[in-house]
Design an enzyme around this catalytic site. Sequence first.
Site, PDB file in Angstrom:
ATOM      1  N   CYS A 337       0.801  -1.232   0.000  1.00 11.72           N
ATOM      2  CA  CYS A 337       0.000   0.000   0.000  1.00 11.72           C
ATOM      3  C   CYS A 337       0.831   1.279   0.000  1.00 11.72           C
ATOM      4  CB  CYS A 337      -1.019   0.015   1.133  1.00 11.72           C
ATOM      5  SG  CYS A 337      -1.054  -1.408   2.195  1.00 11.72           S
ATOM      6  N   ARG A 366       7.291 -10.689   5.729  1.00 11.61           N
ATOM      7  CA  ARG A 366       6.915 -10.346   7.092  1.00 11.61           C
ATOM      8  C   ARG A 366       7.564 -11.333   8.035  1.00 11.61           C
ATOM      9  NH1 ARG A 366       0.430  -9.141   6.139  1.00 11.61           N
ATOM     10  NH2 ARG A 366       0.801  -7.489   4.622  1.00 11.61           N
ATOM     11  N   GLN A 384       1.035 -11.116  -2.677  1.00 10.99           N
ATOM     12  CA  GLN A 384      -0.366 -10.737  -2.591  1.00 10.99           C
ATOM     13  C   GLN A 384      -0.892 -10.412  -3.978  1.00 10.99           C
ATOM     14  OE1 GLN A 384       0.234  -7.381   0.105  1.00 10.99           O
ATOM     15  NE2 GLN A 384      -0.871  -8.506   1.684  1.00 10.99           N
ATOM     16  N   ASP A 386      -2.590  -8.075  -4.924  1.00  8.90           N
ATOM     17  CA  ASP A 386      -3.001  -6.834  -4.293  1.00  8.90           C
ATOM     18  C   ASP A 386      -3.505  -5.821  -5.310  1.00  8.90           C
ATOM     19  OD1 ASP A 386      -3.355  -5.368  -2.054  1.00  8.90           O
ATOM     20  OD2 ASP A 386      -1.233  -5.053  -1.613  1.00  8.90           O
ATOM     21  N   HIS A 388      -5.136  -1.503  -5.116  1.00  8.97           N
ATOM     22  CA  HIS A 388      -5.674  -0.397  -4.327  1.00  8.97           C
ATOM     23  C   HIS A 388      -6.511   0.479  -5.221  1.00  8.97           C
ATOM     24  CE1 HIS A 388      -2.268  -1.858  -1.925  1.00  8.97           C
ATOM     25  NE2 HIS A 388      -3.115  -1.636  -0.939  1.00  8.97           N
ATOM     26  N   LYS A 472     -13.546  -3.944   7.445  1.00 11.38           N
ATOM     27  CA  LYS A 472     -13.198  -4.835   6.344  1.00 11.38           C
ATOM     28  C   LYS A 472     -14.229  -5.941   6.165  1.00 11.38           C
ATOM     29  CE  LYS A 472     -10.188  -7.704   9.216  1.00 11.38           C
ATOM     30  NZ  LYS A 472      -8.923  -8.422   9.305  1.00 11.38           N
ATOM     31  N   HIS A 518      -8.376  -1.412  -0.100  1.00  9.64           N
ATOM     32  CA  HIS A 518      -7.377  -2.473  -0.280  1.00  9.64           C
ATOM     33  C   HIS A 518      -8.159  -3.730  -0.601  1.00  9.64           C
ATOM     34  CE1 HIS A 518      -4.373  -0.388   2.515  1.00  9.64           C
ATOM     35  NE2 HIS A 518      -5.504   0.198   2.831  1.00  9.64           N
TER      36      HIS A 518
END
Length: 646
Positions: A337, A366, A384, A386, A388, A472, A518
């Site tokens: 992000c 992580r 991910q 991912d 946005h 979320k 997200h």
Amino acid sequence: MINITLPDGSVRQYQKGINSYDIALSISEGLARNVFAAEVNKAMWDLERPINNDATVRLITWNDDEGKDIFWHTSAHLMAEAIEILYPGVKFGIGPSIETGFYYDVDFLDYAISSDDFKKIEDKMAELVAQKQPIVRKEVSKAEALSYFEKKGDEYKVELIRDLEDGTITFYQSGDFVDLCRGPHLPNMGFIKAIKLLNLAGAYWRGDEKRKQLTRIYGVTFPKKKELDEYLLLLEEAKKRDHRKLGKEMELFTFSQKVGVGLPIWLPKGAALRERLENFLKKVQKEYGYQQVICPHIGNVELYKTSGHFQKYGADSFRPITTPQEGEEFFLKPMNCPHHCEIYASKPHSYKDLPLRIAEFGTVYRYEQSGELHGLTRVRGFTQDDAHIFCTPEQLEEEFCKVIDIVLYIFKTLDFKEFTAQISLRDPDNKEKYIGSDENWQKAEDAIMHAAKQRNLNTTVEIGEAAFYGPKLDFMVKDAIGRKWQLGTIQVDYNLPERFDLEYIGSDNLKHRPIMIHRAPFGSMERFVAVLIEHTGGNFPLWLTPTQAIILPISDKYQEYAEEVCKKLSKMDVRVTIDDRSEKTGKKIRDAELQKIPYMIIVGEKEMNENSVSIRQHGVGDLGSMTIDGFATLINSQIEELLSSE
RNA sequence: GCCGUUGUAGCUCAGUGGUAGAGCGCUUCCUUGGUAAGGAAGAGGUCACGAGUUCAACUCUCGUCAAUGGCUCCA
């Protein structure tokens, strides 16, 4: 006389003081034999507790969720009783029922306990069951309760009782074992016909890692032996589907100690599978107006100070990378992000540009505690799917709905039929845990709820489970054997646009703050592939599976023809290999079946002369012969049908 | 990170204080076989790693690492 209302609406009259067992008996003897407890005016009551006023009564049996809960809760008491007899002086924490079965947390003092002791405990439990011990409820005062457990020397129970209100405390006794418990329980232990202790683990007292670790014993029980057998069979089936086992067997991924724990390595077949999934999603996202971007794998510490992640997670991250001369600090990218915020900030935006949807298969790292790592579902490096979405407040709900549509399309394509949407909201009594104005939170939560409703999702709501920056929605899917997995997530974020000072010029010619969504429909490629393996048991859909067909020449004489078939099919985009070993056909078929290859192509003299192929389908059998083109068409049309069914 | 369990051939797993085992897989040979296992021979192991006890350790003890079942955590 009192009036008892039953769930079907009928009202029956009984003597004051009648109990639920006698009500059941008045309906039928069979019901009386199977009833565990009763819901009396919405409260769970023991069977033998007298009812003195008019009431609405629902009788609870094994078939009710509450029935299983009671059954397993009582089983936890049974196990504790057995343990107390076998290991005098041990102390007890809590012993609840869980989704399937129960556990009890026990302080075993100096007794050394291992799973070898399960048999002994199970036998003792069975012995107590045979005695059909009654389970007796007793209301006690707080002082009485405290004095009992102080005398017994069980500090855990004493601590629990201290938190309870006087006048609400009950004990339950079976044999000599007395436990603090709200109940209700089975009337006696005789109901518990099948017992299996499953595993043993450490568990912190009250879930606090600074406090003493107790020994937790998990078990499961059933009213019928057959049900236990079925449950054990399910566990076996789950073992067979374990993605770690199948991933190794099918050569999809591996781990290396030298590379590092929790860092999956995708092997050729796994990488190709993943690539197909990525391309599939890329194509869908393109249709929905997403643009792909690519960002570096590290980011300057300033990036994460701006995003706030450094303050929150910096201490629990991989240590920073520093430059030798300038002393700059970089972090391995733990999420995409902040990078994407900088993409947004790289040029000014008009409301006419929005929504801006940027997507990346972003690999992140992580630090996870070593004990957390598990196959592909919990790793230290993962990718991910991912994206946005930066949008105006007015666009939020529609954008949210569109993301839901993508997720639903993916679930449909990959045959996840059962799922629920878990909506996580903030805890209104704990507002300081979250950032952002009440107004924005309200808007975001409303938008999610409306979107979920509009798309007819089956939802559950969890209060206090929101991320610190926004509410979320997580999708929970049920796999083919009924296990639940968390997959895709959609989150609304007012925080990062604020921290990165992102803005757009509105139609009023004033600066406004965009809202950020997200979203990751798969969650991560690693996790999704793991779930897909367990869901399908390794029998991937035809469009994803590494090898779609294998050619089995009857003998070496047809090797050349096999190669010709292979070439032709490859040209028509069929993923095909040849089993060229000098083995008998039966052996080759057996091996191909075990490898879960969807189609086997048998070629011998007949096929060579006819320029045809004989097809056998995995798990089905002989489909007869057809032309090579015919087979390619068969496969390709099956795939097309599935992928174009939007 | 914490508690429990486990670590023997590429895989699945036996095994014992005194020279290391099976099945599958792999290699070679024989067999050329039509819808779930043809036959034979062979290669392959620092028994996770490091210390200790012992005449002798894969085996017993301690430590480390990893896997695994949980707990805690999960941007």
